[in-house]
Enzyme design. Structure first.
Site, short mmCIF file in Angstrom:
data_model
loop_
_atom_site.label_atom_id
_atom_site.label_comp_id
_atom_site.label_asym_id
_atom_site.label_seq_id
_atom_site.Cartn_x
_atom_site.Cartn_y
_atom_site.Cartn_z
N ARG A 12 0.85 -1.19 0.00
CA ARG A 12 0.00 0.00 0.00
C ARG A 12 0.89 1.24 0.00
NH1 ARG A 12 -0.45 4.67 2.14
NH2 ARG A 12 -0.17 3.75 4.21
N ASP A 13 1.57 1.53 1.09
CA ASP A 13 2.49 2.67 1.09
C ASP A 13 3.59 2.44 0.06
OD1 ASP A 13 4.11 4.93 1.86
OD2 ASP A 13 3.20 4.81 3.84
N HIS A 16 3.65 3.81 -3.66
CA HIS A 16 4.23 5.10 -4.05
C HIS A 16 5.63 4.93 -4.64
CE1 HIS A 16 1.04 7.48 -2.25
NE2 HIS A 16 1.19 6.84 -1.09
N SER A 166 3.56 10.84 8.33
CA SER A 166 3.59 10.76 6.87
C SER A 166 4.77 11.50 6.26
CB SER A 166 2.29 11.33 6.28
OG SER A 166 1.17 10.89 6.98
N HIS A 195 3.05 4.70 12.70
CA HIS A 195 3.38 4.58 11.28
C HIS A 195 4.52 5.55 11.02
CE1 HIS A 195 2.49 4.07 6.90
NE2 HIS A 195 2.93 5.32 6.83
N HIS A 197 8.14 6.94 8.95
CA HIS A 197 8.88 7.02 7.69
C HIS A 197 10.35 7.29 7.98
CE1 HIS A 197 6.07 6.77 4.23
NE2 HIS A 197 5.18 7.01 5.17
N TYR A 286 4.89 15.76 2.92
CA TYR A 286 4.22 14.48 2.72
C TYR A 286 5.10 13.58 1.84
CZ TYR A 286 -0.08 11.64 2.11
OH TYR A 286 -1.04 10.66 2.13
#
Length: 340
Positions: A12-13, A16, A166, A195, A197, A286
């Site tokens: 899903r992520d 990108h 995000s 979550h 990054h 983002y």
């Protein structure tokens, strides 16, 4: 301590990172490997969630349904999960995902807009699904304000609410403050998720701090496959979890094999911390804006970092991808721009 709930977001992520282009066969192969490795949940959708395929966000090589069906065909133990952003995905998409075997969903909003999630959370609960609230760009509002938004999602019926970094902008103290603020206001039975990054190279550290503060659901992905510099690399996090004797149920070597043998070969751009992705975290942008900014840079001859800095200054949020081109044009018109 409570057993950790490891949620994989490679499919899903990670969409990108490959511009939402992956075959259902590859989805099935990766899901089978993750399932065999013992992760608790596997999220599958366009990078921007159900119905995210569009000119603004980027068309997918396949439909969400083709990817989800391929995943469902290869699951034995893990829970099939997806993501929905109200205003992009609708109740109709939520119902269709449920029909195809999705049993857990994250309803995602900007960190100050939890109120738009009420309908979708309620519908997911009505369908008997496991439901999480997903407060994106969590660095953009103070911890206490974010916790109030989390409380709203809880009141709508969310079983869990995430601190969702995000932009990869949060440091360990920022994560700690937000998790503590959640715990102070949420019911004891409501779970908290993280979550992270990798834009500032802090995804594992931030996830570890979150767990130390009581988080039980941890997002991660194979080889960190995700937007920007990627998500918390699942194999690295599991290695650290083993060193801490945390319970999780995942097989470290199996995850390493899947990361190196199945996922890295799919990447047309290395998912790593470099000058562009570091700038995402530094400027608080983002993470999924990376590829859009790189396209604008190529088209208009502006350094990607300069574009990203301006995006950060203007406070753009998910859904404003089209404004990246406007920013590039403004920069061209204004002449040389200094960096900071």
């Amino acid at each position: 301590m409570t057993k950790l709930y490891i949620q994989d977001v490679t499919l899903r992520d990670g969409m990108h990172a490959v511009r939402h282009r992956i075959t259902p066969d590859d989805v099935g192969t990766i899901v089978a490997a993750l399932d065999a490795a013992g992760v608790d949940a596997i999220e599958v959708a366009h990078g921007d969630g159900l119905a995210g395929g569009s000119l603004n966000y980027g068309p997918g090589s396949n439909t969400d349904w083709e990817w989800i069906e391929a995943a469902a065909d290869n699951l034995t133990h893990a829970t099939l999960t997806t993501l929905l952003l109200p205003g992009i995905g609708t109740i109709a998409e939520l119902e269709q995902a449920h029909k195809l075997g999705v049993r857990s969903i994250r309803i995602a909003t900007h960190c100050t807009e939890a109120d738009v999630s009420a309908q979708h959370i309620a519908k997911a609960r009505e369908l008997g699904m496991d439901v999480s609230g997903f407060l994106m760009m969590s660095h953009m509002t103070p911890a206490e304000n974010l916790a109030e938004q989390a409380k709203l999602m809880e009141s709508y019926g969310a079983h869990c609410v995430y601190v969702t970094d995000s932009g990869g902008r949060l440091t360990m103290n920022g994560v700690r403050d937000r998790v503590r603020a959640y715990r102070d206001i949420l019911d004891p039975g409501t779970q908290i998720g993280i979550h992270a990054h990798e834009n500032l190279s802090l995804s594992v550290a931030n996830s570890v701090v979150a767990v130390e503060e009581g988080v039980t659901r941890v997002d991660a992905s194979l080889a960190g496959h995700g937007a920007g510099a990627g998500n918390c690399p699942i194999e690295a996090f599991i290695a650290v979890a083993n060193l801490h004797d945390w319970q999780h149920g995942s097989d470290l070597f199996a995850l390493q094999d899947a990361a190196d043998d199945l996922v890295r070969p799919l990447q047309d751009r290395p998912v790593r911390v470099d000058r562009e992705t570091l700038t995402l975290g530094y400027a608080g942008v983002y993470s999924s804006f990376l590829r859009h900014a790189e396209t604008a840079s190529k088209n208009y001859g502006i350094d990607v970092r300069t574009i990203l800095q301006e995006v950060g200054k203007r406070g753009l949020v998910g859904g404003q991808e089209d404004m990246i081109t406007d920013i590039a044009l403004d920069l061209v018109a204004s002449g040389p721009v200094s960096t900071y």
